[in-house]
Scaffold this active site. Sequence first.
Site, PDB file in Angstrom:
ATOM      1  N   GLY A  19      13.658   7.249 -10.196  1.00 39.07           N
ATOM      2  CA  GLY A  19      12.509   8.306  -8.698  1.00 39.07           C
ATOM      3  C   GLY A  19      13.311   6.558  -7.564  1.00 39.07           C
ATOM      4  O   GLY A  19      13.752   5.693  -7.905  1.00 39.07           O
ATOM      5  N   GLY A  21      11.243   4.450  -3.765  1.00 41.74           N
ATOM      6  CA  GLY A  21      10.587   4.558  -2.764  1.00 41.74           C
ATOM      7  C   GLY A  21      10.709   3.536  -1.936  1.00 41.74           C
ATOM      8  O   GLY A  21      11.728   2.989  -1.883  1.00 41.74           O
ATOM      9  N   LYS A  41      15.895  -2.099 -11.750  1.00 43.77           N
ATOM     10  CA  LYS A  41      15.299  -1.348 -10.044  1.00 43.77           C
ATOM     11  C   LYS A  41      16.490  -1.763  -9.244  1.00 43.77           C
ATOM     12  O   LYS A  41      16.674  -3.284  -9.610  1.00 43.77           O
ATOM     13  CB  LYS A  41      14.255  -1.578 -10.185  1.00 43.77           C
ATOM     14  CG  LYS A  41      13.540  -1.407  -8.262  1.00 43.77           C
ATOM     15  CD  LYS A  41      11.840  -1.876  -8.851  1.00 43.77           C
ATOM     16  CE  LYS A  41      11.519  -1.497  -6.637  1.00 43.77           C
ATOM     17  NZ  LYS A  41      10.037  -1.179  -6.645  1.00 43.77           N
ATOM     18  N   ASP A 139       1.198  -4.127  -4.074  1.00 47.22           N
ATOM     19  CA  ASP A 139       1.986  -3.271  -4.373  1.00 47.22           C
ATOM     20  C   ASP A 139       1.173  -2.463  -5.290  1.00 47.22           C
ATOM     21  O   ASP A 139       1.644  -1.126  -6.041  1.00 47.22           O
ATOM     22  CB  ASP A 139       2.766  -3.004  -4.501  1.00 47.22           C
ATOM     23  CG  ASP A 139       3.229  -1.166  -3.723  1.00 47.22           C
ATOM     24  OD1 ASP A 139       3.025  -0.915  -2.555  1.00 47.22           O
ATOM     25  OD2 ASP A 139       4.519  -0.885  -4.007  1.00 47.22           O
ATOM     26  N   ASN A 144       1.557   3.517  -9.269  1.00 53.26           N
ATOM     27  CA  ASN A 144       2.382   2.523 -10.182  1.00 53.26           C
ATOM     28  C   ASN A 144       1.098   2.030 -10.785  1.00 53.26           C
ATOM     29  O   ASN A 144       1.677   1.476 -11.714  1.00 53.26           O
ATOM     30  CB  ASN A 144       2.535   1.211  -8.660  1.00 53.26           C
ATOM     31  CG  ASN A 144       3.861   0.626  -8.352  1.00 53.26           C
ATOM     32  OD1 ASN A 144       4.803   1.487  -8.523  1.00 53.26           O
ATOM     33  ND2 ASN A 144       3.987  -0.354  -7.608  1.00 53.26           N
ATOM     34  N   ASP A 157       5.824  -2.281 -11.836  1.00 54.66           N
ATOM     35  CA  ASP A 157       6.502  -3.017 -10.502  1.00 54.66           C
ATOM     36  C   ASP A 157       6.489  -4.205 -10.533  1.00 54.66           C
ATOM     37  O   ASP A 157       5.831  -4.217  -8.608  1.00 54.66           O
ATOM     38  CB  ASP A 157       5.716  -1.813  -8.792  1.00 54.66           C
ATOM     39  CG  ASP A 157       7.598  -1.309  -8.617  1.00 54.66           C
ATOM     40  OD1 ASP A 157       7.851  -2.108  -8.649  1.00 54.66           O
ATOM     41  OD2 ASP A 157       7.019  -0.552  -7.555  1.00 54.66           O
TER      42      ASP A 157
END
Length: 479
Positions: A19, A21, A41, A139, A144, A157
Amino acid sequence: MPDDLYLLAGRYRLIERLGQGGAGTVWRAIDEILDRQVAAKQVRVPEGLTPRERAEFADNAIHEARSAGRLRDPAIVLVHDVVLEGGQPWIIMDLVSGRSLDKVIKEQGPLPPGFVAAVGLRVLSALEVAHAHGMLHQDVKPANILLDFDGSAMLTDFGIATPMGGQGGRFGGAGSPGYMAPERLNEQPSSPASDLWSLGASLYTAVEGRAPFERALPAAVTAAVLLHEPPFPARAGRDFGGLLMAMLAKDPAARPTAAQVRQALGALAGPAPVPRRRRWLVPAVLAAAVALGAGGWYAVGALRGEPEIGKFATAPDPCKLLTDEQAAKIMKAKPAREATRPGECQWILRDGGEDGRRRIVVRAWAERPDGDLGGTQVAQRRFASEKTSRAGAEGTVMREIRGSVSDVPGIGESAIIQNSFKAYINSDATGWSDSTVLFRTSNVLGEVVWHRENVPVSDPADKEPALAVARLVSAVLSK
């Protein structure tokens, strides 16, 4: 496994992109040392930064991700490692199965209020742990929040978490406008109330099936957050709806506290799902507790096979691990002591004369049991991971030089040291230098940094003060 798949930091083999973002891109990867799947990440580095700002962004991202990696709660997706490769920060996390809350909402529409309140309690638990460690998530949003098959929730996250009191987004920041508190959009200091606002917006979306400030354009969403009140959430009911409206107050001081939110959600939540781990043991353990009477709780722990905590139930206060007199002797002057954040203390000489400013930083954190691993085993794993990632950062990136990682005997149960030097942006002759010692004693990891400024490039390393402080600190921990 194909050999041409990218190998990150000599350890993590990237398999597929999961993914993408605003905060970065997440990959499925294989940790080739531990032979397990992880999530890697790739943190998004804002465009338009100068080389110095880019290096500073990477440093901050790595430091805060390491701080987030110390957080332990069943509702927190664990951060295992953080690496820097080619100036690009990467965060290694648990690879968690399940669907994100936003996908569940898209598929099923509005969710039952009792279920949403139970999800809120789990996420609130994760936030309270972070806030207790001086960290803000920054966030919180449905994307999330992960839901397992039994409905239990986890907050992911945490790798972009930031210290409390920080200004909003010097490098652009993370977050989605519809879930960012008004003070963050106004670039004012964040606080735990900012995360609770985002939690309120997320729960509102789950119970109503749409976001509280839903608009067609991002700019309109931002304006709505700053200027307008959301519609009262009719599907939530009077009590739950009133709580959500209070959490979404524009003024942080007007919002309910975490304790008040917990009390209200607890009264509204549906039955909590039974944890999957050791579910079959529950009847036997309860029966044993009844039979054993007053001594039952000790025996229950033994029957459940709970892993050991380690020598330290809580992290020691770093300001008490080194005396001011010891710091003054090492620095050859009287420094000022400051408790900068939970788990960190520093002794500073702001006017170092020709030597420039100097600083001793002491950090300490305690690892908790994780699954079947005891606190000491978790600390051993964390130490090994840190050693690998720091060794992988050796080399020159732009204006910064990181030396090799060396083992240090006689400090704690295991210790390493690494030197680094960064040249000033306006000079190739001088810069600042760090000598960093990382060590482990039982389930506690300690870190000592000897920082010097106005250092000539010809003499970048000065490891003895760092080693001297680390010996003193580890001696206190070993008592």
